[in-house]
Design a protein around this motif. Structure first.
Motif: not given
Length: 476
Positions: A213, A333, A343, A402, A404, A435, A437
């Motif tokens: 991420t 996420y 979402t 979300p 992570r 956020k 994503g």
């Protein structure tokens, strides 16, 4: 390789869906008792009369008494592309199963009771999957009464995960996340054959590592990325280098970048293809990973990820007629969000504790009306704006917050290739925090501008291992 075929097993009858189980593997024996008695009787006669086939697992040779060696099965190497793709023998199953309940691809529609008197009859039924998304290789690989799922039967269609029931959680054999942890798939909706049915949505646990991420976020603003962060676009089928960078929407206020080149992105895309049980990885079936940043108050109005069937004349966009479009989205996420940023699927009813108390608890309580008013004001959003109206749906309809490292998988196409208009979804306004994503879009055939032969016949370019229908069992 022999010609492909998909032949139905003999001696079956249609049964209503409620007669079959919602459990992951076993069909409900009690609700289908007459058929099972018939199946058992035939199986008993077949096994123990002189004309039957009596197969023994691990038998090293055949004998004159009619006992034959069990069919060989494919056991992929750990870490290989098809690791986890194929079933293994059921422990202590010393005679072959002869009875299964077969659902259509994706589990929607009436199942059929199937009787397999011989191994050849089982294989002639075409590709069958178990609840874990594994290709079933032999009658020794399932128990009598097991629910199996037909593979896709038309070129351009692909395996779709059966929902089973809301809250159903299963491991995806052979597929691990960035940390090496087993990926798990959790059902969030239950699609049916009704035109107003819920879309097919799953929660994907343990998909990304923290390092993955962080690298996606870092690269999105890096100078070496020629597609680094800029205002988001939408509604166009053209890439940024084809003029699509100017297609901006007032109802999409985020920023986005693309990762088209890094090893990190390549690893993540391959993992998504394996999660989807695609027969291999093909770059032309995937967009570049679109990395998104939503600051306070930013959002994206409800939309579809697929393109209209008449999007342009230079490509066949309709999968029902040999075309290609986005098959599914794996939304990644990359950060937690304290409030907002869900979402939302506005056509799907809000989940209730009657369906899944655990999921409702994890999704959390909505902020109070007073808190929401303050959040809207702090984010600089106007009352009755499209963002304000979207917030109502974010807390009044089905929405996934979300987390992570996790993801959601939802399909834009139904198992037969029809575009699923109930897959409408939106990015809820961020009410506190930021956020991050990413969209990972997978197509059913070569995507726009990447078909090498005929963009009006994309399914004709699918490699054999990704083009339905398929033979039963392992096809080397």
């Amino acid at each position: 390789m022999a010609a492909k075929k998909a032949v139905k097993a003999k001696k079956g009858r249609k049964i209503k869906a409620e007669e079959a189980t919602s459990q992951p593997l076993k069909a409900s024996l009690s609700s289908s008792l007459p058929g099972i008695i018939l199946a058992a009787g035939i199986a008993f006669w077949y096994r123990y009369h002189s004309n039957g086939e009596n197969v023994v697992i691990n038998s090293s040779s055949s004998s004159s008494s009619g006992v034959t060696q069990s069919p060989p099965y494919y056991n992929p190497k750990p870490g290989s592309w098809d690791d986890g793709y194929y079933s293994s023998p059921v422990p202590d199953l010393n005679i072959p199963s002869t009875y299964a309940i077969i659902y259509p691809n994706g589990g929607i529609g009436e199942p059929t009771e199937a009787i397999f008197d011989t191994e050849q009859e089982f294989l002639s039924a075409g590709r069958l999957y178990n609840d874990l998304g594994q290709i079933v290789q032999s009658r020794f690989h399932f128990e009598n009464g097991t629910a199996l799922y037909s593979g896709p039967t038309k070129p351009g269609t692909h395996f779709q995960w059966p929902a089973v029931t809301v809250g159903h959680k299963r491991p995806v054999p052979g597929v691990v996340g960035g940390t090496g942890t087993q990926i798990e798939l959790e059902t969030l909706t239950e699609p049916t054959s009704d035109p107003n049915s819920d879309p097919r949505v799953f929660y994907v646990h343990n998909f990304l590592s923290a390092e993955e991420t962080d690298e996606l976020i870092r690269f999105s603003t890096a100078d070496e990325n020629q597609y680094k962060m800029r205002p988001s676009t939408g509604g166009t089928h053209k890439a940024w280098n084809q003029g699509g960078s100017e297609a901006r929407l007032t109802t999409r206020t985020s920023e986005n970048a693309f990762d088209m080149q890094t090893k990190n992105a390549a690893n993540i895309k391959r993992r998504a293809f394996r999660l989807m049980r695609m027969g291999g990885y093909r770059e032309e079936l995937a967009d570049g990973i679109q990395i998104l940043r939503y600051e306070l108050g930013q959002a994206y109005v409800a939309h579809h990820d697929f393109f209209p069937e008449r999007q342009s004349d230079d490509h066949n966009w309709d999968p029902l007629r040999g075309g290609s479009n986005r098959l599914a989205t794996v939304f990644l996420y990359l950060s937690d969000v304290e409030y907002g940023g869900q979402t939302v699927f506005p056509l799907v009813d809000k989940l209730t504790s009657e369906k899944s108390e655990e999921l409702v608890r994890r999704l959390g309580d909505a902020p109070s009306e007073e808190m929401l008013k303050n959040f809207v004001a702090d984010a600089g959003l106007k009352t009755n704006s499209w963002e304000d109206k979207l917030i109502e749906k974010c807390y009044g309809r089905f929405a996934v917050p979300p987390r992570r490292g996790d993801a959601i998988l939802f399909y834009s196409q139904k198992p037969d290739g029809e575009m699923d208009r109930n897959s409408l979804h939106g990015a809820c306004p961020v009410l506190k925090g930021t956020k991050w994503g990413a969209n990972l879009w997978i197509w059913n055939s070569c995507r726009y501008s990447l078909c090498s032969v005929d963009p009006l016949n994309p399914v004709g370019e699918l490699p054999e291992e990704m083009s339905a229908p398929y033979e039963g069992g392992y096809v080397g």
